[in-house]
Design a protein around this motif. Structure first.
Motif, PDB file in Angstrom:
ATOM      1  N   PHE A 168      32.024  43.696  34.412  1.00  0.00           N
ATOM      2  CA  PHE A 168      32.579  43.363  33.112  1.00  0.00           C
ATOM      3  C   PHE A 168      32.871  41.863  33.071  1.00  0.00           C
ATOM      4  O   PHE A 168      33.331  41.281  34.058  1.00  0.00           O
ATOM      5  N   PRO A 169      32.622  41.173  31.943  1.00  0.00           N
ATOM      6  CA  PRO A 169      32.827  39.718  31.892  1.00  0.00           C
ATOM      7  C   PRO A 169      34.300  39.327  32.017  1.00  0.00           C
ATOM      8  O   PRO A 169      35.195  40.063  31.594  1.00  0.00           O
ATOM      9  N   THR A 170      34.501  38.160  32.596  1.00  0.00           N
ATOM     10  CA  THR A 170      35.844  37.600  32.768  1.00  0.00           C
ATOM     11  C   THR A 170      35.936  36.289  32.004  1.00  0.00           C
ATOM     12  O   THR A 170      35.114  35.390  32.202  1.00  0.00           O
ATOM     13  N   PHE A 171      36.942  36.173  31.124  1.00  0.00           N
ATOM     14  CA  PHE A 171      37.166  34.947  30.369  1.00  0.00           C
ATOM     15  C   PHE A 171      38.066  34.031  31.200  1.00  0.00           C
ATOM     16  O   PHE A 171      39.262  34.318  31.374  1.00  0.00           O
ATOM     17  N   VAL A 172      37.491  32.950  31.715  1.00  0.00           N
ATOM     18  CA  VAL A 172      38.266  31.997  32.525  1.00  0.00           C
ATOM     19  C   VAL A 172      38.968  31.024  31.586  1.00  0.00           C
ATOM     20  O   VAL A 172      38.310  30.354  30.787  1.00  0.00           O
TER      21      VAL A 172
END
Length: 817
Positions: free
Chosen positions: A600-604
């Motif tokens: 799942f994508p991670t928003f940094v």
């Protein structure tokens, strides 16, 4: 008077030879450059002039012509003075015997000449006389005595040189045996050299001198080069630039040789002409002495004659010195010490380089002989052992730490079972035993399969049928070091062919999922996105005043309403997050076609652009490089195209709508992207974003802002974020693309260069790049996990797509000029 003057001028022309612009050289006088001090050279020259003058005055023109003819025919110059042809034989190897023979011969001639009753041959000055006067007899006896004294001095100098040469051999032998007589021998050499130079107290360190060096056909120490006027041949002054022996530097050379692997010692011995013992117990001191002599430009040990060069050869070397070694294979890069010795004289430098190259070319081992040496079983085993340690270091640097889970690494028994039972059925022939590396084992061999994908598929099928199921993961990688093999051939040795290796790791090579931490990171990233959507509205003076009014009501404990700011900022927030989702949608679409399973994508988070990056990982290794390339490039490509569309539509809305409630961006930020700023200026008109160079950096420009529609602001910032993700660093999308295109080792070098450039630009005033540098330094070091097949490269169509995408990213990051 004029007639006498004409005779003198004519005689001078006969004595001097004018060269072709190189130098004037004596015709009848020739000395050798002795390895002593400058005073020694002057001392020898004075003796030579005195001897030559005596010969001309007493022996006559006939004897001088005979001497010249003998020198020209035999091409032989003595080590100290010109030999005069008077019946004296060349000294033998025995110093005492040569001395006795020469002295007896000289005394015999003196007795015969001074006998008053004997028949004396008349000189040219007294031709026609039947008897000499007493005064003439006395003068002749005095001249003969001077000649005898000078002859004795000459022989003493030759014997001294021979003693020095003998002491040098004894000194080398003593050093090789570790004898205690080294210091005594060095003192004897220093004393003998002091005798040559006329300084009896000279205690300088001995310099390398041999009888061969002393007989070379050169000029005096003060000259640069020598020319044979009859043939137009030149020699360099390299022997006069021999550096003195330095014990510390010699010890460094000896230590280097002792620490060198055995196979390299054997190669060096072959190059230097030493016989390599079968037991490998080479005389390190003897080899180190030879290496040190070459380092000091002392080639007196060479049995080859001193080289002579024509003017054409010198001119060719001068052209090679001028050529650029990056573009010309024939270019010559000289040693810095030779440049210093030449003193800025290009011709002298060419001569020095020619002689230096002449000697060094004799120590080149041809490739065929080198290959035969390196293919010996003992050498192969040593190289394999050396390569094992190199594999350890490279494995740790090229593969990420997640591939080295201690509790999930395969065992040696499992690797051997793979080699014995699995690989032969998968058409892979192992050529070496499994080599343990951090995280697993490496197996060198040759694949008979159609391609890497077919090989991995066959291996997986065999593993599923064996006891290794679920215990190992096999990846087909490019060979880190193409030397670990029992059947190396010349192509591999000389880098003409790269082989593949199998990396046998544990069942889990991917990064460990940290759902809680990544979820918290994404929540913080969405919060900074919301902050980003509010900040541009506060740069609008009208909206900023309304916010101040509401904050004043809050301080006065009165009801305030900021819901209008939320309503205004929501389109910007939604557009920006939507563009990041479009980026991830590109990844997901590519994943369906490449059988990749992403996380799942991670928003940094980022306080400058809302998010620094949106990252994803792999749940299992990608199938091959093409699959990883397609997955990686789809995200930035979708994101940048969507951002460009948003900038274009938003700028059109900015022109057609009322900008009173629009957010604003500082002009300096809009100038940071040639692509984004160029689109805005194209639609809104020339001069909106670009400013004259004279105004750049001024306070007026720093205070200027431009009101834009929220969609345009979101598109501009998203374009920069997506462009940053294309930089070839770590396991970002750009890093994966670079690894697919250039391989693991090259990608690391490119990534280091990119990091340096980002840091440099950030220090010069870009807070955005400085923040991104800190992010990469903390979280994006190293490479991505290995693909199952990294031997088969991407096709050319993907190279074109990557080129176009990188071009868009650069336009988005390069400021408007």
């Amino acid at each position: 008077m004029m007639a006498s003057l004409s005779i003198i001028v004519a005689f001078s022309v006969l004595l001097l030879d004018v060269s072709d612009g190189f130098q004037l050289a004596p015709r009848h006088v020739s000395t050798t450059i002795l390895p002593s001090s400058k005073s020694s050279g002057r001392h020898h020259e004075q003796i030579l002039v005195r001897l030559a003058s005596k010969n001309k005055g007493s022996d006559g023109d006939k004897q001088t012509d005979e001497t010249e003819q003998d020198e020209n025919n035999n091409n032989f110059f003595p080590s100290f003075l010109n030999r005069l042809k008077r019946g004296v034989s060349r000294p033998s190897d025995s110093d005492e015997q040569a001395s006795a023979t020469t002295t007896t011969s000289t005394l015999t001639r003196m007795d015969a000449t001074s006998n008053p009753t004997g028949q004396m041959k008349a000189s040219s000055s007294s031709s026609g006389r039947s008897e000499l006067s007493p005064l003439e007899k006395a003068q002749q006896l005095r001249a003969q005595a001077d000649r005898a004294r000078l002859e004795a001095e000459r022989m003493d100098a030759e014997l001294t040189l021979q003693k020095i040469a003998r002491l040098e051999r004894e000194l080398a032998h003593a050093k090789a045996k570790g004898s205690d007589s080294v210091e005594a021998l060095q003192k004897q050499m220093a004393a003998l050299q002091g005798k040559l130079s006329g300084d009896k107290n000279n205690t300088a360190a001995p310099r390398s001198t041999t009888s061969k060096a002393s007989t070379s056909k050169t000029v005096s120490a003060g000259d640069v080069k020598w020319k044979d006027t009859s043939k137009g041949i030149y020699t360099s002054s390299l022997p006069s630039h021999v550096e003195p022996f330095n014990q510390k530097e010699f010890d460094d050379v000896l230590a280097f040789f002792n620490e060198t692997p055995g196979f390299f010692k054997k190669l060096m011995c072959a190059q230097l002409g030493f016989k390599y013992p079968s037991d490998g117990n080479v005389n390190a001191t003897e080899v180190a002495l030879r290496l040190d002599e070459i380092r000091r430009f002392d080639f007196s040990f060479s049995k080859d004659p001193r080289p002579k060069f024509t003017k054409t050869e010198i001119e060719k070397m001068e052209e090679r010195l001028k050529a650029n070694w990056l573009t010309s294979e024939n270019a010559y890069v000289p040693d810095g010490r030779l440049k210093k010795a030449a003193g800025g004289n290009n011709t002298e430098l060419a001569l020095l380089c020619l002689e230096y190259e002449y000697y060094n070319d004799k120590y080149v081992v041809d490739e065929q002989r080198m290959a035969s040496m390196l293919l010996e079983p003992t050498v192969i085993n040593e190289i394999a052992t050396l390569g094992t340690g190199m594999y350890d270091d490279l494995t740790e640097s090229l593969l990420p730490p997640c591939t080295r889970k201690e509790d999930k690494q395969p065992t040696l028994a499992q690797a051997e079972k793979l080699v014995k039972d699995i690989l032969p059925k998968a058409q892979f022939t192992s050529t070496a035993k499994p080599t343990a590396v951090p995280g697993g084992y490496i197996i060198k061999g040759e694949s008979k399969a159609i391609d890497g994908d077919a090989l991995i598929s066959a291996i997986d099928q065999q593993i599923e049928k064996s006891s290794l199921r679920g215990k190992v993961t096999v990846c087909f990688l490019d060979d880190f070091i193409p030397i670990l093999s029992d059947d190396m051939d010349e192509e591999i040795l000389f880098g003409e062919k790269d082989g593949g290796i199998l990396f046998v790791g544990g069942p889990d090579l991917v990064r460990e999922p940290r759902k809680v931490l990544l979820s918290a990171t994404s929540a913080l990233g969405l919060a900074t996105c919301w902050y980003l959507s509010l900040y541009p509205f506060l740069l609008n003076p009208t909206l900023a005043q309304r916010v101040d009014e509401q904050l004043a009501l809050v301080e006065a404990n009165m009801p305030a309403d900021l819901s209008w700011l939320t309503d205004l900022s929501f389109p910007l927030f939604a557009t920006f997050v939507g563009l990041q989702v479009l980026h991830e949608l590109g990844h997901r679409i590519a994943a369906t076609f490449t059988d990749i399973k992403p996380t799942f994508p991670t928003f940094v988070p980022s306080i400058i652009t809302g998010v620094t990056s949106v990252t994803t990982s792999f749940k299992e290794p990608p199938k091959n490089l093409q699959a990883m390339f397609d997955f990686s490039i789809a995200g930035p490509l979708f994101g940048m195209i969507g951002s460009i569309v948003a900038i274009f539509l938003g700028t059109l809305l900015s022109v057609s709508a009322d900008p009173t409630n629009f957010p604003a961006l500082p002009l300096e930020i809009l100038m940071q992207s040639s692509l984004g700023g160029g689109i805005i200026e194209y639609i809104m008109g020339p001069g909106v974003v670009s400013v004259p160079d004279a105004l750049r950096g001024s306070q007026a420009v720093a205070a200027m802002t431009i009101r834009l529609h929220p969609v345009a602001v979101a598109g501009y910032i998203s374009l920069v974020v997506n462009a940053l993700s294309m930089l070839p660093i770590g396991s970002t999308d750009g890093g994966r693309i670079a690894m697919a295109l250039f391989g693991r080792k090259t990608k690391l070098a490119i990534g280091s260069l990119a990091m340096f450039i980002i840091l440099l630009l950030g220090i010069q005033g870009s807070d955005l790049l400085l923040f991104y540098y800190a992010f990469c330094l903390a979280f994006q070091k190293g490479n991505e996990i290995p693909c199952r097949n990294e031997v088969d490269t991407v096709d050319f169509s993907r190279v074109l797509v990557a080129t176009a995408t990188y071009f868009l990213a650069l336009l988005a990051l390069i400021p408007i000029q």
